[in-house]
Motif scaffolding. Sequence first.
Motif, PDB file in Angstrom:
ATOM      1  N   SER A  94       0.902  -1.308   0.033  1.00 33.22           N
ATOM      2  CA  SER A  94      -0.006   0.096   0.026  1.00 33.22           C
ATOM      3  C   SER A  94       0.878   1.435  -0.034  1.00 33.22           C
ATOM      4  O   SER A  94       0.274   2.491  -0.180  1.00 33.22           O
ATOM      5  CB  SER A  94      -0.784   0.121   1.095  1.00 33.22           C
ATOM      6  OG  SER A  94      -0.151   0.145   2.384  1.00 33.22           O
ATOM      7  N   SER A  95       2.049   1.020   0.149  1.00 29.30           N
ATOM      8  CA  SER A  95       3.018   2.322   0.254  1.00 29.30           C
ATOM      9  C   SER A  95       4.484   2.193  -0.361  1.00 29.30           C
ATOM     10  O   SER A  95       4.819   2.579  -1.326  1.00 29.30           O
ATOM     11  CB  SER A  95       2.955   3.016   1.801  1.00 29.30           C
ATOM     12  OG  SER A  95       3.311   1.988   2.813  1.00 29.30           O
ATOM     13  N   HIS A 102      -1.317   8.981   1.574  1.00 28.76           N
ATOM     14  CA  HIS A 102      -0.243   9.883   1.442  1.00 28.76           C
ATOM     15  C   HIS A 102       0.835   9.294   0.316  1.00 28.76           C
ATOM     16  O   HIS A 102       1.590   9.805  -0.036  1.00 28.76           O
ATOM     17  CB  HIS A 102       0.545   9.571   2.977  1.00 28.76           C
ATOM     18  CG  HIS A 102      -0.469  10.365   3.978  1.00 28.76           C
ATOM     19  ND1 HIS A 102      -0.994  11.632   3.736  1.00 28.76           N
ATOM     20  CD2 HIS A 102      -0.374  10.118   5.338  1.00 28.76           C
ATOM     21  CE1 HIS A 102      -1.483  12.065   4.725  1.00 28.76           C
ATOM     22  NE2 HIS A 102      -0.946  11.283   5.873  1.00 28.76           N
ATOM     23  N   ALA A 103       0.708   7.844   0.227  1.00 19.84           N
ATOM     24  CA  ALA A 103       1.731   7.193  -1.037  1.00 19.84           C
ATOM     25  C   ALA A 103       1.217   7.867  -2.048  1.00 19.84           C
ATOM     26  O   ALA A 103       1.942   8.406  -2.956  1.00 19.84           O
ATOM     27  CB  ALA A 103       1.276   5.845  -0.878  1.00 19.84           C
ATOM     28  N   ASP A 147       1.100   9.317 -11.077  1.00 25.96           N
ATOM     29  CA  ASP A 147      -0.154   8.968 -10.604  1.00 25.96           C
ATOM     30  C   ASP A 147      -0.432   7.555 -10.182  1.00 25.96           C
ATOM     31  O   ASP A 147      -0.134   6.611 -10.907  1.00 25.96           O
ATOM     32  CB  ASP A 147      -1.103   9.304 -11.804  1.00 25.96           C
ATOM     33  CG  ASP A 147      -2.812   9.134 -11.163  1.00 25.96           C
ATOM     34  OD1 ASP A 147      -2.755   9.103 -10.094  1.00 25.96           O
ATOM     35  OD2 ASP A 147      -3.444   9.177 -12.221  1.00 25.96           O
ATOM     36  N   LEU A 148      -0.666   7.178  -8.801  1.00 24.52           N
ATOM     37  CA  LEU A 148      -0.990   6.029  -8.307  1.00 24.52           C
ATOM     38  C   LEU A 148      -2.244   5.707  -7.965  1.00 24.52           C
ATOM     39  O   LEU A 148      -2.667   4.642  -7.368  1.00 24.52           O
ATOM     40  CB  LEU A 148       0.076   5.437  -7.014  1.00 24.52           C
ATOM     41  CG  LEU A 148       1.585   5.582  -7.216  1.00 24.52           C
ATOM     42  CD1 LEU A 148       2.054   5.185  -5.867  1.00 24.52           C
ATOM     43  CD2 LEU A 148       1.852   4.734  -8.372  1.00 24.52           C
ATOM     44  N   PHE A 172       5.947   9.611   5.008  1.00 24.67           N
ATOM     45  CA  PHE A 172       5.821   8.944   3.404  1.00 24.67           C
ATOM     46  C   PHE A 172       7.042   9.831   2.582  1.00 24.67           C
ATOM     47  O   PHE A 172       7.547   9.176   1.706  1.00 24.67           O
ATOM     48  CB  PHE A 172       4.467   9.097   2.890  1.00 24.67           C
ATOM     49  CG  PHE A 172       3.667   8.170   3.432  1.00 24.67           C
ATOM     50  CD1 PHE A 172       3.588   7.064   2.748  1.00 24.67           C
ATOM     51  CD2 PHE A 172       2.939   8.446   4.884  1.00 24.67           C
ATOM     52  CE1 PHE A 172       2.272   5.966   3.308  1.00 24.67           C
ATOM     53  CE2 PHE A 172       1.976   7.410   5.195  1.00 24.67           C
ATOM     54  CZ  PHE A 172       1.843   6.053   4.588  1.00 24.67           C
ATOM     55  N   VAL A 173       7.318  11.111   2.851  1.00 22.70           N
ATOM     56  CA  VAL A 173       8.189  11.866   2.157  1.00 22.70           C
ATOM     57  C   VAL A 173       9.538  11.168   2.521  1.00 22.70           C
ATOM     58  O   VAL A 173      10.549  10.847   1.538  1.00 22.70           O
ATOM     59  CB  VAL A 173       8.495  13.395   2.720  1.00 22.70           C
ATOM     60  CG1 VAL A 173       9.291  14.071   1.942  1.00 22.70           C
ATOM     61  CG2 VAL A 173       6.831  13.915   2.186  1.00 22.70           C
ATOM     62  N   ARG A 174       9.966  10.873   3.661  1.00 14.50           N
ATOM     63  CA  ARG A 174      11.143  10.313   4.038  1.00 14.50           C
ATOM     64  C   ARG A 174      11.355   8.888   3.276  1.00 14.50           C
ATOM     65  O   ARG A 174      12.370   8.722   2.667  1.00 14.50           O
ATOM     66  CB  ARG A 174      11.366  10.068   5.414  1.00 14.50           C
ATOM     67  CG  ARG A 174      11.600  11.561   6.234  1.00 14.50           C
ATOM     68  CD  ARG A 174      11.932  11.309   7.622  1.00 14.50           C
ATOM     69  NE  ARG A 174      11.138  10.342   8.359  1.00 14.50           N
ATOM     70  CZ  ARG A 174      10.036  11.028   8.937  1.00 14.50           C
ATOM     71  NH1 ARG A 174       9.890  12.306   9.039  1.00 14.50           N
ATOM     72  NH2 ARG A 174       9.286  10.450   9.982  1.00 14.50           N
TER      73      ARG A 174
END
Length: 257
Positions: free
Chosen positions: A124-125, A156-157, A167-168, A229-231
């Motif tokens: 999921s991420s 967030h992902a 685009d996910l 999520f950015v990290r």
Amino acid sequence: MNSDSLAPGAPQFLRLAGEQLRWDLLRALARSDQRVGDLITAVDRPQNLVSYHLRMLRSGGLVSGRRSSADGRDTYYRLDLDRCAELLADTGHGLHPALGLVPPEPPDPESARGRVLFLCTGNSSRSQIAEALLRRRAPRVEVASAGSHPKPLHPHAIAVMREQGIDLSGHRGKHLDEFAGQRFDHVISLCDKVREVCPEFPGHPGLVHWSMPDPSAAGDTPEAGYPAFVRTAGELSTRIGFLLRQLARPHAPETPS
């Protein structure tokens, strides 16, 4: 070579890597994140020696550790390849200015080949982000992702990748059973839990492990949430940069028919 015999002013990389066991540990960690037990098997040395030299490498900034999300009693150790490159460059300069390392040319994306599968628990991420980043940077690599207990993509992902122009939103979580029986050149687990249940794939590609915390499990603290999520995306981008050099290999030109 025993690092104790090195001159006190020897460059840091030589002092850290100039002992045979520490060199062997670095070589093992260059392939995959590993636990102490894995490293004991890889280098065939007693636990007390492995633990001692791991502490030396950690104090020198070449290796870092993270508690396992599968078993909190375990720690996964990771080699910092960027730091190794910096210290190797300093080593050359320390002997003669002409011996400084020249940064390698970025790999040609068109030369990257192979099939890569990224795995995590929920798909999921982490594994979805890794799949998207590698696909964009190496369009000729066949890349997929899956999980042992797939879930819908985390918002967030999707948002982190949208910031990078990917685009996910239409992607779905996939079970690793969907890829059973398929051949891959690289199978990379990003989750300590899925590493323990990963099946063997045809051709025995060997499982590579990148021990990465689940960004969705960080809670709602200021350091968690979206910044986590950015990290995660940033760390995956760095690791994929090194993976690309393994995937980029010379290939024979096509023969006209």
